[in-house]
Write an enzyme that holds these catalytic residues in place. Structure first.
Site, short mmCIF file in Angstrom:
data_model
loop_
_atom_site.label_atom_id
_atom_site.label_comp_id
_atom_site.label_asym_id
_atom_site.label_seq_id
_atom_site.Cartn_x
_atom_site.Cartn_y
_atom_site.Cartn_z
N GLU A 291 0.72 -1.06 0.01
CA GLU A 291 -0.08 0.03 -0.04
C GLU A 291 0.87 1.20 0.01
O GLU A 291 0.62 2.07 1.03
CB GLU A 291 -0.96 -0.05 1.12
CG GLU A 291 -1.96 -1.31 0.99
CD GLU A 291 -2.89 -1.38 2.12
OE1 GLU A 291 -2.89 -0.82 3.19
OE2 GLU A 291 -4.15 -1.83 1.83
N ASP A 370 -8.28 -9.25 3.68
CA ASP A 370 -7.95 -8.37 4.59
C ASP A 370 -9.04 -8.29 5.64
O ASP A 370 -10.11 -7.54 5.75
CB ASP A 370 -8.13 -6.91 4.02
CG ASP A 370 -7.41 -5.88 4.84
OD1 ASP A 370 -6.88 -6.10 6.02
OD2 ASP A 370 -7.57 -4.81 4.19
N GLU A 398 -12.65 -2.93 11.98
CA GLU A 398 -12.63 -2.12 10.87
C GLU A 398 -13.70 -2.75 9.94
O GLU A 398 -14.74 -1.92 9.38
CB GLU A 398 -11.39 -2.15 10.02
CG GLU A 398 -11.34 -1.66 8.71
CD GLU A 398 -10.02 -1.85 8.13
OE1 GLU A 398 -9.10 -2.34 8.59
OE2 GLU A 398 -9.97 -1.06 7.05
O1 GCW Z 1 -7.25 -3.25 6.24
C1 GCW Z 1 -6.24 -2.12 5.65
C2 GCW Z 1 -6.72 -1.07 6.44
C3 GCW Z 1 -5.33 -0.03 6.42
C4 GCW Z 1 -4.08 -0.87 7.02
C5 GCW Z 1 -3.74 -1.87 6.07
C6 GCW Z 1 -2.78 -2.64 6.61
C7 GCW Z 1 -2.48 0.31 8.63
O2 GCW Z 1 -7.65 -0.58 5.72
O3 GCW Z 1 -5.80 1.08 7.38
O4 GCW Z 1 -3.18 0.10 7.29
O5 GCW Z 1 -4.97 -2.79 6.10
O6 GCW Z 1 -2.94 -3.59 7.49
O7 GCW Z 1 -1.54 -2.32 6.58
#
Ligand code: GCW
Length: 684
Positions: A291, A370, A398
């Site tokens: 990311e 995720d 989340e």
């Molecule tokens: O789930 C995603 C989240 C991000 C997070 C990323 C990760 C910390 O939306 O906010 O960043 O994973 O785990 O690196």
């Protein structure tokens, strides 16, 4: 103080007179000579809790002087202790285990809390206090406990400006405007909560390491020194998330190439200084090439080269290097049906098995996507036998209702931990891999992304405290059941009243499936509003670059991840699981759309079609939320503080929001397919 503040360390005075008397005879006298900060923490907790639970003054002494007492101490520190623990091999207790035992002699009787280390004693004290809080019999104890997982870690996604990434309970309790908050007592209370569960490591900053946070390893090191001081007193090591490009961003270099000797030398200097000031510093956590975070790919190096450089620098100090496997293409073209985000972690890391240093641990999210409400287990578990691994679970909700919806995650985690990878034949469960047991690795364990903030009750939703509690206890012992953990938590946090225990237990146990039923169906995931990830938006991520699609059209829905005709993800599992997922007939139904693109008219085992299943679960989910609320209302007179109203308000919000989910999802599929609900219910 808010009634939710003390969480499961309430130490509410016991009302039952008989029990009170019985407990007082044992607890009014404590033999304990604390010589170190961790032992002082243990002593303070023990004495404070006894006073509060039993409304009694406690006589503290260095040696027995009554006929009944509690004796706390290290094995090897007192002849009375050694006489009672002589038979226990140190090996069985490990470096962090403990004994809690009732000893009956003709001259005197006592409850012994003993361990080979300060940390073990601290855990033993908390265990004993748990027994008192749960009003257990203490006259015949014979308990030996040792943690199953070496590393039991909480990851904070806190930023120095006080925000918490994916935090749903207020601001950071640590930071404000790039400084430590003046809330030493709150951080200490937090440390007590974590220590009571056996947590032994804390990552104090977000894995997305921004500008200011990059400086924690240097200019802002004094903040880390202070935090380490607080956590150390409760047996925890502090870790930092670091920026792989720190050599560049802190201004010294034009490169962060891990194979560049000067870059490595630079890291060595930083690490030396960190250990000079924090001799028990835990190590680094790294999100690299993920990311948009920098990483070794920039220099055409692989993850092993990146991780090993840092690991080598940490090694002389006993530090660990934890490297995350959350690596995927986040700029995918949605039209591309061959790239599969689910495959990415395995593709990136599996070929590197055996290449990582001994003090590197790969931190792997439980699923390949995720933290969705439902995902299969990551095939990396059981796919890398020669590499240290730990599991990353998300305690913060989340994708599971953001602490506005009730979602007890322990049942989900239990399924994940009990999943059989078959890596070494039957019984090769995930929990045995992440404990280090199956492949005999000593660096392994659990990490959980924290769900707390500066809300008066820590977690926003009072019942979300159960997730932090459950995580910590599972990290200690993954064989504990979701029901046992719920009961412990309710007894300590609310009441020992059976009506309360039954009602809240049942709410907790049904909550994950309820949440699943009115959100994304059959393992497909997502369908949330982009960025915030709260609220329904079926196509929110459908035409985006994040690799998170459902591929619904007028005839069918789901991702074909089979080897035969799809992305091939199913083939990343060991044969037995690969076969199970490959065919839609043997694929567990709750994951059907994760692995298969199926027509809406396909029948499920229940006899209902996929489309009817979607309608039914969404209508049903809302009904079930109504039942949650009814259960809670029964407790009105049994929970006599602000928590009652606060949870009720959240349940009201959940009910309204569940209706929103139901109507958005059902309307979407009705309009897309034109297929009416067999039961003729209202769809928009
Ligand atoms: O789930 C995603 C989240 C991000 C997070 C990323 C990760 C910390 O939306 O906010 O960043 O994973 O785990 O690196």
């Amino acid at each position: 103080r808010d009634a939710g503040y003390r969480c499961w360390l309430r130490y509410e005075q016991i009302r039952d007179e008989k029990l009170l008397e019985e407990y007082r005879t044992w607890c009014a006298s404590v033999v304990f000579r604390p010589g170190t900060p961790v032992l002082c923490s243990a002593k303070e907790e023990l004495i404070g809790a006894i006073k509060s639970l039993l409304a009694v003054e406690v006589a503290l002494s260095a040696s027995p002087n009554r006929d009944k007492f509690i004796m706390v101490g290290k094995i090897g520190s007192h002849s009375v202790i050694d006489c009672e623990t002589g038979g226990i091999e140190a090996e069985r207790l490990g470096s962090q285990g403990f004994v809690v035992k009732t000893v009956k002699k003709p001259e005197y009787q006592f409850i012994l809390i003993a361990a080979g280390s300060d940390q073990g004693i601290l855990y033993g004290v908390f265990h004993f206090l748990r027994l008192l809080q749960m009003q257990r019999e203490i006259g015949n104890l014979n308990i030996h406990e040792a943690p199953v997982n070496p590393l039991r870690m909480i990851d904070h996604w806190d930023n120095l400006d006080g925000t918490v990434e994916r935090g749903y309970a207020g601001k950071s309790i640590f930071y404000e405007q790039n400084h430590l908050r003046d809330t030493g007592h709150r951080i200490r209370d937090y440390a007590r909560l974590l220590a009571s569960l056996g947590i032994n490591a804390v990552v104090i900053n977000n894995v997305n390491v921004h500008r200011e946070e990059t400086g924690l390893i240097r200019g802002r090191l004094s903040m880390v020194v202070k935090m380490a001081g607080i956590f150390r007193n409760y047996g925890m090591k502090v870790f930092l998330s670091i920026n792989f490009a720190a050599p560049i961003e802190l201004g010294d270099f034009a490169t962060a190439d891990p194979l560049d000797g000067e870059v490595k030398e630079w890291w060595r200097k930083q690490v030396q200084e960190i250990y000079r000031r924090i001799p028990d510093f835990g190590g680094f956590l790294v999100k690299a090439d993920s990311e948009h975070r920098p990483g070794p790919f920039t220099y055409h190096r692989n993850h092993a080269e990146g991780a090993n450089m840092l690991a080598e620098v940490l090694k002389p100090f006993g530090g660990l290097l934890i490297w995350r496997c959350f690596v995927y293409n986040c700029t995918q073209d949605w039209r591309d049906q061959t790239t599969d985000r689910a495959k990415a972690a395995y593709d990136n890391f599996q070929p590197l098995d055996d290449l990582f240093q001994e003090n590197v641990i790969l931190q792997i999210k439980n699923g390949p996507m995720d933290f969705q409400v439902r995902e299969p287990v990551s095939p990396l578990f059981g796919g890398m036998e020669r590499t240290n691994q730990m599991i990353e679970l998300q305690i913060t909700q989340e994708y599971t209702g953001q602490q506005r919806h009730l979602c007890y995650l322990v049942p989900q985690w239990k399924e994940i931990l009990d999943f059989d990878t078959y890596a070494r034949g039957e019984g090769s469960t995930v929990k045995k891999i992440v404990s280090g047991g199956l492949f005999q690795r000593k660096n392994a364990g659990f990490a959980g992304v924290a769900n707390i903030g500066d809300d008066p009750n820590w977690t926003g939703h009072d019942l979300a405290q159960a997730n932090l509690y459950g995580f910590g206890r599972l990290a200690w012992n993954p064989d504990l059941t979701a029901a046992e953990l719920a009961e412990e938590w309710i007894r300590m946090s609310f009441s020992n009243d059976q009506t309360v225990i039954d009602a809240i237990s049942s709410m907790l146990h049904t909550s994950w499936q309820i949440y699943e039923s009115y959100t994304a169906p059959l393992g497909i995931g997502w369908m949330v509003n982009p960025n915030y990830h709260y609220g329904p938006n079926v196509d929110g991520y459908e035409y985006s670059r994040w690799g998170t699609y459902h591929r619904a059209d007028s005839k069918g829905i789901g991702i074909d991840r089979t080897v035969k005709s799809g992305t091939g993800f199913a083939g990343q599992y060991q044969a037995k699981n690969a076969l199970m997922y490959e065919s839609s007939a043997s694929c567990p139904e709750e994951l059907l759309l994760f692995f298969h693109h199926v027509p809406y008219f396909q029948r499920l085992k229940s006899g209902e079609t996929v489309i009817q299943h979607i309608y039914n679960t969404h209508f049903d989910g809302v009904e079930k939320v109504t039942e949650l609320k009814e259960k809670w209302l029964q407790l009105q007179n049994l929970i006599g503080d602000e928590r009652f109203a606060r949870v009720l308000a959240r349940l009201d919000e959940q009910l309204e929001h569940a209706k929103e989910w139901r109507d958005v999802i059902n309307s979407y599929f009705y309009r897309k397919t034109g297929i009416p609900d067999e039961l003729g219910r209202k769809i928009f």
